[in-house]
Motif scaffolding. Structure first.
Motif, short mmCIF file in Angstrom:
data_model
loop_
_atom_site.label_atom_id
_atom_site.label_comp_id
_atom_site.label_asym_id
_atom_site.label_seq_id
_atom_site.Cartn_x
_atom_site.Cartn_y
_atom_site.Cartn_z
N LEU A 90 -79.78 -73.80 -24.34
CA LEU A 90 -80.27 -72.66 -25.11
C LEU A 90 -79.36 -71.44 -24.99
CD1 LEU A 90 -82.51 -71.68 -26.94
CD2 LEU A 90 -83.81 -70.97 -24.91
N TYR A 91 -78.99 -71.11 -23.75
CA TYR A 91 -78.18 -69.91 -23.53
C TYR A 91 -76.83 -70.20 -22.89
CZ TYR A 91 -82.69 -67.63 -24.25
OH TYR A 91 -83.89 -67.23 -24.77
N ARG A 92 -76.56 -71.45 -22.59
CA ARG A 92 -75.35 -71.72 -21.82
C ARG A 92 -74.89 -73.16 -22.03
NH1 ARG A 92 -77.95 -71.83 -15.68
NH2 ARG A 92 -79.43 -73.52 -16.03
N VAL A 129 -72.31 -72.50 -17.63
CA VAL A 129 -71.54 -71.34 -18.07
C VAL A 129 -72.29 -70.68 -19.22
CG1 VAL A 129 -69.26 -70.50 -18.72
CG2 VAL A 129 -69.48 -72.70 -17.55
N ASN A 130 -72.61 -69.40 -19.10
CA ASN A 130 -73.28 -68.66 -20.17
C ASN A 130 -72.34 -68.49 -21.37
OD1 ASN A 130 -75.61 -68.32 -18.63
ND2 ASN A 130 -74.85 -66.44 -17.71
N TYR A 131 -72.91 -68.61 -22.56
CA TYR A 131 -72.10 -68.42 -23.77
C TYR A 131 -71.47 -67.04 -23.80
CZ TYR A 131 -74.60 -72.55 -25.54
OH TYR A 131 -75.12 -73.81 -25.70
N ASP A 132 -72.19 -66.03 -23.32
CA ASP A 132 -71.69 -64.65 -23.38
C ASP A 132 -70.49 -64.43 -22.47
OD1 ASP A 132 -73.74 -64.13 -25.14
OD2 ASP A 132 -75.08 -63.27 -23.62
N ASP A 133 -70.31 -65.32 -21.49
CA ASP A 133 -69.20 -65.15 -20.55
C ASP A 133 -67.90 -65.78 -21.04
OD1 ASP A 133 -70.99 -63.89 -18.89
OD2 ASP A 133 -71.42 -65.68 -17.69
N LEU A 134 -67.94 -66.41 -22.23
CA LEU A 134 -66.76 -67.11 -22.73
C LEU A 134 -66.35 -66.55 -24.08
CD1 LEU A 134 -67.78 -70.80 -21.94
CD2 LEU A 134 -66.31 -69.32 -20.58
N ASP A 135 -65.08 -66.58 -24.35
CA ASP A 135 -64.56 -66.20 -25.67
C ASP A 135 -63.90 -67.38 -26.36
OD1 ASP A 135 -62.38 -66.48 -24.07
OD2 ASP A 135 -61.61 -64.44 -24.33
N ASN A 141 -63.85 -65.80 -13.32
CA ASN A 141 -62.44 -66.01 -13.74
C ASN A 141 -62.25 -67.35 -14.44
OD1 ASN A 141 -61.71 -63.52 -12.50
ND2 ASN A 141 -61.57 -64.56 -10.52
N PHE A 142 -63.15 -67.68 -15.34
CA PHE A 142 -63.10 -68.96 -16.05
C PHE A 142 -61.94 -68.95 -17.05
CE2 PHE A 142 -64.13 -72.04 -19.27
CZ PHE A 142 -64.77 -73.07 -18.59
N GLU A 143 -61.10 -69.98 -16.99
CA GLU A 143 -59.96 -70.08 -17.90
C GLU A 143 -59.81 -71.52 -18.38
OE1 GLU A 143 -56.24 -68.59 -16.49
OE2 GLU A 143 -57.16 -66.90 -15.43
N VAL A 144 -59.38 -71.67 -19.62
CA VAL A 144 -59.00 -72.97 -20.16
C VAL A 144 -57.49 -73.06 -20.07
CG1 VAL A 144 -58.95 -74.45 -22.19
CG2 VAL A 144 -60.99 -73.10 -21.69
N LEU A 145 -57.00 -74.00 -19.25
CA LEU A 145 -55.57 -74.11 -18.98
C LEU A 145 -54.84 -74.92 -20.04
CD1 LEU A 145 -55.66 -74.69 -15.12
CD2 LEU A 145 -55.45 -72.53 -16.37
N SER A 146 -55.49 -75.92 -20.56
CA SER A 146 -54.85 -76.75 -21.58
C SER A 146 -55.91 -77.36 -22.46
CB SER A 146 -54.02 -77.87 -20.93
OG SER A 146 -54.86 -78.76 -20.20
N HIS A 147 -55.55 -77.62 -23.69
CA HIS A 147 -56.49 -78.20 -24.64
C HIS A 147 -56.36 -79.72 -24.64
CE1 HIS A 147 -57.86 -74.42 -26.34
NE2 HIS A 147 -56.61 -74.00 -26.24
#
Length: 689
Positions: A104-106, A133-139, A186-192
């Motif tokens: 619902l929220y994450r 992971v909350n949706y609001d915390d990610l871009d 400090n959530f990061e996506v390093l590679s797709h």
């Protein structure tokens, strides 16, 4: 059927590891010793009279093999598991996303942890971690196959906070996910992702967009997307309830049913070009495997779909063998191979139901279908479909009652038509997805037909739901009853097939056993008399149990589904048949319960609720048994102790943690007895003790 005889000791060995937890090296030593003895016997080629030793040793070998296999696959015992290197407070984690669920929220992510860095260690690891992971915390959208980096603490799964509720932590542990985290920094996506799963994910998104444009209503799109592509996010609550309460929910969750239908459709089409040559048979099986595994990945590659694809793959490969192997032997091979791949499948409800359904169909379909022969094609199909549905229902009924506590009455009537429409939707949908590649005219025509089939399914389920007799709910049975049920089913099948005296004896014995267990479970058992204060973050709830009756006190917005999650299994355990719902903002009075303005009285017990609502004055002369603080009231414990007399202070789960911490400190200083439901879980007050 050698694999049937081999499967039983393998299962017993897996259960031994689950229940006994013996020293691993001892069981491994026994397995190696038995293997050496068996090899010696084979080399010496003992005579026919000594063949009993072969069977006995092989059974013992498989028993110990099952135990050792389960031990080897228990990741938490591995020294390289990330939990062995993780710090309880802070870790830098590198891993790959292998599953994504949109809540619902994450997001709920399953991360294959490749490295953990902290003050204690910095080495490569393995193991699966559940991350929220909350949706609001990610871009950025999180997708399967991405390499991610984040910092967080690592926690064990929390224990259930309410009695007899579904243990989600244990459920995850069966999937080899033993830890979770929710406070990611400090959530990061390093590679797709670049692997095949991401390619299938992209194709699925494109097909969903196309499907959304062609479906004539949101409900049609939601059902079509769920059946064809395993995408259920757009299935609304009311629609989901209609399918669930008519016993039709299985067509919305892509599982063994859908894989089996695809497998059958492909096999039927290929059967039109049947050839007796070995190469043609190989091409036919290879095509079936390619299609069902493509369907499995296209629908999200959920564990249930992958298991079903694996089961039908083994059955297809077994069909390549020359000979007259029975379907039971092929199913035993499939189960044996899948349990060797993952011993935890044995405890998976989907695995059990899939094999139970197939066994029920292959056992009872021939017996039922031959009861009616007709030259009318439509009538013949309806009767055969009814026979398949009854066979699957018989095979799964004991497990359905045991796990879900209901008996699907209406599914006997709806199953034939629902599965028939689901088959038409799957067949038409596959053709539609193929034709959009080369012909807009044909694909538009197929989209029109698909809309018709989906609308028909929706309308059928809606009508059946309105009839309101979909199932008998709140049934509780034990594992012993399940075993006796299956003994009865096996005996009944033998009696219908051979009608010998032993089948009559075993059928009668199992039926009497079921009746006796039911009688003993309902007679001479002391009725429950207790009050349960449930753990619920949203709103607090309380239930009084007395005999077969209960009074459930909660906020008005607490829905039937939400309250059922809290107390359904407990009501079944307490054999409660009559429950009264009391709104917290209302008044209630009967011979045994009084409630008004936060004051609850039951026999000699008096309880006071204090919340953030309007200021109320309470009689200071009353000595309360319990005072419950709920919904973050602005109150001091010192002030509370000065104004009111009470024995026990209860801090409900709806309060903020910071409030609870302060209240507990004050109460401890004053020597008050305090119960913290938020941290310790639901609390039961036993009234007859």
């Amino acid at each position: 059927m050698p694999f049937v005889r081999m499967l039983i000791p393998l299962i017993l060995g897996i259960l031994m590891y689950e229940w006994l937890q013996l020293r691993h090296y001892l069981v491994l030593s026994v397995f190696l010793s038995l293997s050496i003895v068996y090899i010696i016997l084979v080399i010496r080629r003992l005579g026919v009279k000594k063949k009993i030793w072969y069977g006995t040793l092989l059974q013992m070998m498989l028993l110990t093999f099952g135990y050792n296999l389960a031990s080897y696959q228990d990741d938490i015992q591995d020294v390289t598991h990330f939990s062995k290197q993780a710090n309880a407070d802070f870790n830098t984690i590198l891993g790959s996303v292998i599953d994504v669920k949109e809540r619902l929220y994450r997001y709920e992510l399953v991360v294959d942890v490749e490295r953990v860095e902290n003050d204690l260690d910095n080495s490569r690891t393995n193991g699966l971690l559940n991350a929220y992971v909350n949706y609001d915390d990610l871009d950025i959208e999180v997708k399967v196959g991405q390499k991610i980096f984040f910092q967080s603490e690592i926690n064990n799964h929390p224990l259930p906070k309410n009695p007899f509720v579904f243990d989600y932590g244990k459920f995850l542990s069966r999937k080899r996910i033993y830890h979770s985290t929710s406070n990611l920094r400090n959530f990061e996506v390093l590679s797709h992702p670049t692997d095949i799963r991401f390619w299938f994910h992209n194709q699925r998104e494109k097909l969903l967009q196309n499907l959304h444009q062609k479906m004539q209503s949101d409900d049609n799109y939601a059902i079509a997307a769920s059946i064809l592509l395993g995408y259920r996010n757009d299935v609304g609550r009311d629609l989901k309830r209609s399918f669930a309460e008519t016993g039709s929910m299985h067509v919305l969750a892509v599982s063994g049913l859908h894989v089996g239908i695809i497998w059958w459709i492909v096999g039927m089409v290929l059967g039109l070009f049947r050839s007796s040559s070995g190469s043609a048979k190989f091409i036919s099986v290879a095509t079936q495997l390619l299609v069902i595994w493509g369907f499995a990945f296209l629908t999200g590659a959920s564990p249930s779909v992958l298991r079903a694809a694996g089961m039908f793959s083994v059955i297809s490969i077994a069909n390549l063998r020359q000979g007259d192997d029975s379907i039971y032997h092929r199913l035993a091979i499939a189960a044996f191979v899948m349990l060797c791949w993952n011993t935890n499948y044995l405890f998976d409800v989907g695995f059990q139901l899939s094999f139970a359904a197939v066994l029920g169909i292959v056992s009872f379909y021939p017996l039922i279908s031959r009861r009616l022969t007709t030259d009318i094609m439509v009538l013949g199909y309806i009767w055969n479909g009814f026979a398949v549905t009854i066979g699957a229902l018989i095979g799964t009924l004991p497990l359905t009652i045991y796990y879900f506590h209901y008996f699907p009455l209406i599914s006997v009537l709806s199953g034939v038509v629902v599965v028939f429409l689901a088959t038409l939707i799957l067949g038409t949908g596959v053709l539609y997805f193929v034709t959009i590649l080369f012909s807009a005219v044909i694909s538009d025509a197929l989209a029109f037909v698909l809309n018709f089939f989906v609308s028909s399914l929706n309308q059928l389920v809606s009508v059946l739901h309105e009839l309101n007799f979909g199932f008998i709910d709140d049934i509780g049975i034990t594992l012993l009853s399940v075993a006796l049920f299956y003994l009865f089913i096996i005996s009944l099948h033998r009696w219908l097939s051979k009608q010998d005296k032993w089948s009559v004896y075993s059928t009668s014995f199992s039926f009497l056993g079921i009746s006796l267990v039911y009688f003993l479970s309902h007679v001479n058992i002391a009725p429950k008399h207790e009050i349960v204060l449930y753990h619920d973050y949203k709103t607090d709830a309380l239930e009084i149990f007395k005999g077969q009756k209960s009074w459930f006190l909660a906020d008005a917005q607490k829905t039937k589904d939400e309250s059922g999650f809290l107390n359904k299994n407990l009501r079944i355990q307490n054999k409660t048949h009559n429950s009264i719902f009391i709104h917290r903002d209302s008044s209630y009075l009967d011979e045994q319960v009084f409630y008004r303005n936060g004051i609850l009285k039951h026999e000699d017990l008096e309880m006071l609720f204090i919340d953030t609502g309007k200021k109320r004055s309470f009689p200071s002369s009353v000595h309360w048994d319990y005072i419950v603080l709920t919904d973050n009231p602005d109150i001091s414990i010192v002030e509370l102790g000065e104004k009111l007399k009470f024995d026990t202070l209860i801090l409900a789960a709806s309060n903020w943690s910071s409030k609870i911490k302060g209240w507990k400190a004050e109460a401890h200083a004053l020597g008050m007895k305090t119960i913290d439901i938020k941290n310790t879980g639901a609390h039961t007050i036993y009234l007859d003790q």
